[in-house]
Write a protein that holds these residues in place. Structure first.
Motif, PDB file in Angstrom:
ATOM      1  N   ASN A   1       0.964  -1.296  -0.281  1.00 47.66           N
ATOM      2  CA  ASN A   1      -0.311  -0.281  -0.348  1.00 47.66           C
ATOM      3  C   ASN A   1       0.947   1.296   0.088  1.00 47.66           C
ATOM      4  O   ASN A   1       1.461   1.531   0.637  1.00 47.66           O
ATOM      5  CB  ASN A   1      -0.578  -0.154   1.035  1.00 47.66           C
ATOM      6  CG  ASN A   1      -1.845   1.552   1.419  1.00 47.66           C
ATOM      7  OD1 ASN A   1      -2.446   1.425  -0.211  1.00 47.66           O
ATOM      8  ND2 ASN A   1      -2.746   0.796   2.335  1.00 47.66           N
ATOM      9  N   GLU A   2       1.388   1.974  -0.813  1.00 44.12           N
ATOM     10  CA  GLU A   2       2.405   2.959  -0.989  1.00 44.12           C
ATOM     11  C   GLU A   2       1.819   4.259  -1.113  1.00 44.12           C
ATOM     12  O   GLU A   2       0.889   4.228  -0.433  1.00 44.12           O
ATOM     13  CB  GLU A   2       2.425   3.256  -2.921  1.00 44.12           C
ATOM     14  CG  GLU A   2       2.707   1.715  -3.798  1.00 44.12           C
ATOM     15  CD  GLU A   2       4.977   2.035  -3.413  1.00 44.12           C
ATOM     16  OE1 GLU A   2       5.226   2.911  -2.882  1.00 44.12           O
ATOM     17  OE2 GLU A   2       4.079   0.501  -4.118  1.00 44.12           O
ATOM     18  N   ASP A   3       2.919   4.890   0.424  1.00 44.20           N
ATOM     19  CA  ASP A   3       2.962   6.048   0.238  1.00 44.20           C
ATOM     20  C   ASP A   3       2.369   7.805  -0.824  1.00 44.20           C
ATOM     21  O   ASP A   3       3.041   7.184  -1.541  1.00 44.20           O
ATOM     22  CB  ASP A   3       4.124   6.470   1.390  1.00 44.20           C
ATOM     23  CG  ASP A   3       4.587   5.947   2.559  1.00 44.20           C
ATOM     24  OD1 ASP A   3       3.249   5.058   3.308  1.00 44.20           O
ATOM     25  OD2 ASP A   3       5.708   5.924   2.897  1.00 44.20           O
ATOM     26  N   GLY A   4       1.855   7.914   0.045  1.00 45.18           N
ATOM     27  CA  GLY A   4       1.366   8.706  -0.919  1.00 45.18           C
ATOM     28  C   GLY A   4       0.523   8.805  -2.154  1.00 45.18           C
ATOM     29  O   GLY A   4       0.401   9.893  -3.159  1.00 45.18           O
ATOM     30  N   THR A   5      -0.503   7.227  -2.363  1.00 42.69           N
ATOM     31  CA  THR A   5      -1.643   7.192  -3.117  1.00 42.69           C
ATOM     32  C   THR A   5      -2.593   8.034  -2.764  1.00 42.69           C
ATOM     33  O   THR A   5      -3.102   8.214  -1.484  1.00 42.69           O
ATOM     34  CB  THR A   5      -1.573   6.081  -3.147  1.00 42.69           C
ATOM     35  OG1 THR A   5      -1.670   5.188  -2.071  1.00 42.69           O
ATOM     36  CG2 THR A   5      -0.540   5.483  -4.454  1.00 42.69           C
ATOM     37  N   PRO A   6      -3.775   8.233  -3.415  1.00 42.92           N
ATOM     38  CA  PRO A   6      -4.837   8.931  -2.654  1.00 42.92           C
ATOM     39  C   PRO A   6      -5.250   7.998  -2.220  1.00 42.92           C
ATOM     40  O   PRO A   6      -5.728   6.207  -2.410  1.00 42.92           O
ATOM     41  CB  PRO A   6      -5.821   8.841  -4.048  1.00 42.92           C
ATOM     42  CG  PRO A   6      -4.814   9.412  -5.284  1.00 42.92           C
ATOM     43  CD  PRO A   6      -3.326   8.417  -5.004  1.00 42.92           C
ATOM     44  N   HIS A   7      -6.272   8.425  -0.654  1.00 45.70           N
ATOM     45  CA  HIS A   7      -7.160   7.890  -0.373  1.00 45.70           C
ATOM     46  C   HIS A   7      -6.192   6.671   0.109  1.00 45.70           C
ATOM     47  O   HIS A   7      -6.738   5.614   0.474  1.00 45.70           O
ATOM     48  CB  HIS A   7      -8.272   6.835  -0.975  1.00 45.70           C
ATOM     49  CG  HIS A   7      -9.151   7.740  -1.840  1.00 45.70           C
ATOM     50  ND1 HIS A   7      -9.907   8.735  -1.276  1.00 45.70           N
ATOM     51  CD2 HIS A   7      -9.028   8.138  -3.057  1.00 45.70           C
ATOM     52  CE1 HIS A   7     -10.099   9.794  -1.630  1.00 45.70           C
ATOM     53  NE2 HIS A   7     -10.045   9.480  -3.492  1.00 45.70           N
ATOM     54  N   ARG A   8      -5.194   6.195   0.750  1.00 45.55           N
ATOM     55  CA  ARG A   8      -4.343   5.705   1.501  1.00 45.55           C
ATOM     56  C   ARG A   8      -4.522   4.624   2.688  1.00 45.55           C
ATOM     57  O   ARG A   8      -5.058   6.270   3.473  1.00 45.55           O
ATOM     58  CB  ARG A   8      -2.353   6.064   1.507  1.00 45.55           C
ATOM     59  CG  ARG A   8      -1.761   5.046   1.862  1.00 45.55           C
ATOM     60  CD  ARG A   8      -0.524   5.515   2.133  1.00 45.55           C
ATOM     61  NE  ARG A   8      -0.035   4.403   2.326  1.00 45.55           N
ATOM     62  CZ  ARG A   8       0.544   3.120   3.970  1.00 45.55           C
ATOM     63  NH1 ARG A   8      -0.263   4.246   5.434  1.00 45.55           N
ATOM     64  NH2 ARG A   8       1.018   2.606   3.917  1.00 45.55           N
TER      65      ARG A   8
END
Length: 88
Positions: free
Chosen positions: A39-46
């Motif tokens: 679950n990548e940092d900085g992605t929308p709606h993380r």
């Protein structure tokens, strides 16, 4: 067959396990990996979790076994924290 989907954060105890030890844990509870992703940092709606995974489980009893095992680990030497969803 059940598809067990989870979001989770690894705890230090889990990270110290070898790949073989992790594999043995999931074999014990009857889980076959369907897919795992970061679950990548900085992605929308993380979500507040680092990993996503989907597991094939033979039936609801194995899902319950995995949940009980995770609860015991959380109560003692926890190796992961999770949020889960089962698709039947």
């Amino acid at each position: 067959m059940h598809l067990y989907v989870e979001l989770w954060n690894a705890r230090p105890a889990w990270l110290t396990l070898s790949a073989e030890e992790r594999h043995q844990y999931f074999e014990t509870v009857g889980a076959e990996r369907g897919g795992v992703a970061l679950n990548e940092d900085g992605t929308p709606h993380r979500a507040g979790y680092r990993y996503r995974a989907a597991w094939k489980m033979p039936g609801p009893e194995r899902v319950e076994m995995l949940e009980r095992s995770a609860a015991r680990r959380r109560a003692g030497t926890t190796t992961s924290s999770r949020s889960t969803h089962v698709v039947r």
